[in-house]
Design a protein around this motif. Structure first.
Motif, mmCIF file in Angstrom:
data_model
loop_
_atom_site.group_PDB
_atom_site.id
_atom_site.type_symbol
_atom_site.label_atom_id
_atom_site.label_comp_id
_atom_site.label_asym_id
_atom_site.label_seq_id
_atom_site.Cartn_x
_atom_site.Cartn_y
_atom_site.Cartn_z
ATOM 1 N N TYR A 121 0.852 -1.196 0.000
ATOM 2 C CA TYR A 121 0.000 0.000 0.000
ATOM 3 C C TYR A 121 0.885 1.243 0.000
ATOM 4 C CZ TYR A 121 -3.758 3.236 1.203
ATOM 5 O OH TYR A 121 -4.655 4.278 1.177
ATOM 6 N N GLU A 122 0.516 2.225 -0.829
ATOM 7 C CA GLU A 122 1.226 3.506 -0.812
ATOM 8 C C GLU A 122 0.435 4.516 0.011
ATOM 9 O OE1 GLU A 122 3.137 7.013 -3.650
ATOM 10 O OE2 GLU A 122 2.132 5.300 -4.579
ATOM 11 N N SER A 123 1.059 5.052 1.015
ATOM 12 C CA SER A 123 0.407 5.974 1.934
ATOM 13 C C SER A 123 1.091 7.337 1.877
ATOM 14 C CB SER A 123 0.453 5.399 3.358
ATOM 15 O OG SER A 123 -0.208 6.248 4.270
ATOM 16 N N GLY A 124 0.978 8.078 2.954
ATOM 17 C CA GLY A 124 1.576 9.399 3.071
ATOM 18 C C GLY A 124 1.215 9.977 4.423
ATOM 19 N N LEU A 125 1.536 11.223 4.639
ATOM 20 C CA LEU A 125 1.224 11.875 5.906
ATOM 21 C C LEU A 125 0.262 13.036 5.691
ATOM 22 C CD1 LEU A 125 4.714 12.037 7.660
ATOM 23 C CD2 LEU A 125 2.831 10.468 8.155
ATOM 24 N N MET A 126 -0.625 13.235 6.657
ATOM 25 C CA MET A 126 -1.580 14.335 6.616
ATOM 26 C C MET A 126 -1.537 15.074 7.940
ATOM 27 S SD MET A 126 -5.779 14.178 6.282
ATOM 28 C CE MET A 126 -5.996 14.240 4.518
ATOM 29 N N THR A 127 -1.839 16.366 7.872
ATOM 30 C CA THR A 127 -1.944 17.192 9.075
ATOM 31 C C THR A 127 -3.377 17.684 9.209
ATOM 32 O OG1 THR A 127 0.331 17.940 8.802
ATOM 33 C CG2 THR A 127 -1.068 19.233 10.270
ATOM 34 N N ILE A 128 -3.931 17.553 10.407
ATOM 35 C CA ILE A 128 -5.258 18.117 10.661
ATOM 36 C C ILE A 128 -5.186 19.072 11.854
ATOM 37 C CG2 ILE A 128 -6.494 16.130 9.711
ATOM 38 C CD1 ILE A 128 -7.086 15.262 12.627
ATOM 39 N N VAL A 129 -6.081 20.048 11.856
ATOM 40 C CA VAL A 129 -6.194 21.014 12.951
ATOM 41 C C VAL A 129 -7.679 21.159 13.287
ATOM 42 C CG1 VAL A 129 -4.127 22.257 12.214
ATOM 43 C CG2 VAL A 129 -6.377 23.005 11.392
ATOM 44 N N ARG A 130 -7.975 21.903 14.344
ATOM 45 C CA ARG A 130 -9.374 22.155 14.669
ATOM 46 C C ARG A 130 -10.020 23.009 13.578
ATOM 47 N NH1 ARG A 130 -11.540 21.108 19.501
ATOM 48 N NH2 ARG A 130 -12.999 22.835 19.227
ATOM 49 N N LYS A 131 -11.304 22.811 13.393
ATOM 50 C CA LYS A 131 -12.032 23.478 12.328
ATOM 51 C C LYS A 131 -12.000 25.004 12.458
ATOM 52 C CE LYS A 131 -15.851 21.566 9.692
ATOM 53 N NZ LYS A 131 -17.227 21.004 9.752
ATOM 54 N N SER A 135 -5.206 29.904 11.491
ATOM 55 C CA SER A 135 -3.826 30.395 11.472
ATOM 56 C C SER A 135 -2.833 29.344 10.969
ATOM 57 C CB SER A 135 -3.409 30.853 12.875
ATOM 58 O OG SER A 135 -3.444 29.769 13.795
ATOM 59 N N ILE A 136 -3.209 28.078 11.057
ATOM 60 C CA ILE A 136 -2.321 27.010 10.588
ATOM 61 C C ILE A 136 -2.814 26.531 9.227
ATOM 62 C CG2 ILE A 136 -1.443 24.691 11.051
ATOM 63 C CD1 ILE A 136 -1.787 25.236 14.027
ATOM 64 N N LYS A 137 -1.979 26.727 8.228
ATOM 65 C CA LYS A 137 -2.360 26.356 6.865
ATOM 66 C C LYS A 137 -1.459 25.263 6.284
ATOM 67 C CE LYS A 137 -4.080 31.043 6.049
ATOM 68 N NZ LYS A 137 -5.451 30.664 6.435
ATOM 69 N N GLY A 138 -0.428 24.886 7.031
ATOM 70 C CA GLY A 138 0.485 23.842 6.560
ATOM 71 C C GLY A 138 1.577 23.598 7.579
ATOM 72 N N LEU A 139 2.547 22.743 7.210
ATOM 73 C CA LEU A 139 3.620 22.360 8.132
ATOM 74 C C LEU A 139 4.453 23.552 8.590
ATOM 75 C CD1 LEU A 139 4.969 19.039 6.531
ATOM 76 C CD2 LEU A 139 3.564 19.293 8.581
ATOM 77 N N ASN A 182 -9.908 18.015 22.390
ATOM 78 C CA ASN A 182 -9.978 18.582 23.741
ATOM 79 C C ASN A 182 -9.149 19.848 23.924
ATOM 80 O OD1 ASN A 182 -11.691 16.506 24.537
ATOM 81 N ND2 ASN A 182 -10.022 15.218 25.298
ATOM 82 N N GLY A 183 -8.485 20.274 22.863
ATOM 83 C CA GLY A 183 -7.718 21.515 22.931
ATOM 84 C C GLY A 183 -6.321 21.362 23.478
ATOM 85 N N GLY A 184 -5.853 20.112 23.649
ATOM 86 C CA GLY A 184 -4.514 19.888 24.183
ATOM 87 C C GLY A 184 -3.423 19.893 23.139
ATOM 88 N N ALA A 185 -3.793 20.021 21.869
ATOM 89 C CA ALA A 185 -2.820 20.070 20.780
ATOM 90 C C ALA A 185 -3.339 20.993 19.693
ATOM 91 C CB ALA A 185 -2.572 18.671 20.212
ATOM 92 N N ASP A 186 -2.397 21.577 18.956
ATOM 93 C CA ASP A 186 -2.765 22.462 17.846
ATOM 94 C C ASP A 186 -2.998 21.685 16.556
ATOM 95 O OD1 ASP A 186 -2.376 25.053 19.240
ATOM 96 O OD2 ASP A 186 -0.281 24.403 19.335
ATOM 97 N N ALA A 187 -2.379 20.502 16.457
ATOM 98 C CA ALA A 187 -2.472 19.722 15.224
ATOM 99 C C ALA A 187 -2.181 18.255 15.510
ATOM 100 C CB ALA A 187 -1.485 20.251 14.183
ATOM 101 N N LYS A 208 -10.174 19.532 10.443
ATOM 102 C CA LYS A 208 -10.042 19.713 8.997
ATOM 103 C C LYS A 208 -8.586 19.491 8.593
ATOM 104 C CE LYS A 208 -9.169 24.705 9.335
ATOM 105 N NZ LYS A 208 -9.624 26.066 8.965
ATOM 106 N N PRO A 209 -8.353 19.072 7.352
ATOM 107 C CA PRO A 209 -6.979 18.909 6.875
ATOM 108 C C PRO A 209 -6.384 20.247 6.444
ATOM 109 C CG PRO A 209 -8.516 18.271 5.157
ATOM 110 C CD PRO A 209 -9.348 18.623 6.364
ATOM 111 N N VAL A 210 -5.076 20.369 6.567
ATOM 112 C CA VAL A 210 -4.383 21.576 6.100
ATOM 113 C C VAL A 210 -3.139 21.164 5.325
ATOM 114 C CG1 VAL A 210 -5.205 23.090 7.942
ATOM 115 C CG2 VAL A 210 -3.097 21.782 8.273
ATOM 116 N N GLY A 211 -2.734 22.020 4.394
ATOM 117 C CA GLY A 211 -1.526 21.769 3.621
ATOM 118 C C GLY A 211 -1.680 20.626 2.632
ATOM 119 N N GLU A 212 -0.591 20.324 1.940
ATOM 120 C CA GLU A 212 -0.565 19.231 0.977
ATOM 121 C C GLU A 212 -0.082 17.960 1.656
ATOM 122 O OE1 GLU A 212 -1.443 18.992 -2.247
ATOM 123 O OE2 GLU A 212 -2.293 21.009 -2.071
ATOM 124 N N PRO A 213 -0.810 16.852 1.493
ATOM 125 C CA PRO A 213 -0.346 15.592 2.083
ATOM 126 C C PRO A 213 1.007 15.188 1.507
ATOM 127 C CG PRO A 213 -2.631 15.412 1.345
ATOM 128 C CD PRO A 213 -2.101 16.698 0.791
#
Length: 256
Positions: A121-131, A135-139, A182-187, A208-213
């Motif tokens: 399987y080919e995967s990758g990494l994704m970043t998510i933040v609270r909806k 202010s966070i749009k990518g890595l 719960n608000g204990g992390a930004d992403a 929601k996801p942010v940036g390019e996977p």
């Protein structure tokens, strides 16, 4: 002469028995008969491995795949053992499990410790933040932020390279996402298909996801370094599954 004939017959029966079933390698490097394939997995990594809501039994792409591969490799029984992700490789080393399948990315560091099958399987990494986080749009925006990750994963490795970031590690990707809720992390940084599945299953209510996977992570099935024969058997079974279409049917079931 009669005793010699009896001994010869007994020897032939042993040789015949050795030709049945499947084989593996024990801690001394000798080949042994084995009818059960013991599989280690981290059972909170949907859609690859997770408990079915109704039956409680483990299901998912990895679980169905390894059961099919075990059958093709000649095993009568496939037993699944759940454990922490960071415990999988040590369990292979000690012989507590025969293989590990848990959305495990093939990395140079891991290849020093285990044998990997061909990628399945080919995967990758994704970043998510609270909806509500705009202010966070990518890595690049994660410098100095708090990031939740699953212990021992490539997501944890990626988070550790971000300048000034505080990295919180958790046993599962689910609990890392709960920390975000719960608000204990930004992403949260985790595997692309896992976070995609999480969002589809209701996580998009608050995340929601942010940036390019980041693409290009390849998953493999791991065996102990001393058990290359088993790795070869699984590779052959995987190739056969891809040739006759069973692999594609399984892939479509979980990812289409």
């Amino acid at each position: 002469m009669k005793k010699v004939m009896v001994l010869l017959c007994a020897l032939m029966m042993l040789i015949g028995a050795a030709g049945c079933g499947s084989t593996s390698t024990n801690s001394t490097g000798k080949t042994t008969d084995k009818k059960e394939l013991v599989v280690g997995t981290e059972p909170s990594f949907a859609p690859f491995e997770f408990p079915d809501k109704q039956s409680g039994e483990l299901t998912g792409f990895d679980i169905e795949l390894i059961r099919a591969l075990g059958k093709r490799a000649g095993y009568e029984k496939v037993t699944i053992k759940g454990m922490g992700f960071d415990a999988l490789i040590p369990a292979l080393d000690t012989g507590n499990i025969d293989v590990a399948i848990a959305g495990m990315s093939i990395t140079d560091a891991r290849k020093q410790k285990v044998n990997f099958t061909d990628p399945y399987y080919e995967s990758g990494l994704m970043t998510i933040v609270r909806k509500d986080n705009d202010s966070i749009k990518g890595l690049d925006d994660l410098k100095g932020k708090t990031i939740a990750v699953q212990l021992g994963t490539t997501g944890a490795e990626a988070a550790g390279k971000i300048q000034g970031a505080t990295v919180k590690t958790f046993d599962t990707s689910d609990t890392a996402c709960l920390e975000l809720k719960n608000g204990g992390a930004d992403a949260v940084i985790s595997d692309l298909p896992v976070l995609q599945y999480f969002l589809k299953q209701g996580g998009n209510a608050y995340a929601k996801p942010v940036g390019e996977p980041k693409k290009g992570d390849l998953y493999g099935i791991a065996t102990a370094r001393k058990n290359k024969g088993l790795c070869d058997k699984l590779n052959k079974a995987l190739q056969d599954m891809k040739k006759d279409g069973e692999y594609q049917k399984l892939y479509d079931k979980w990812f289409q």
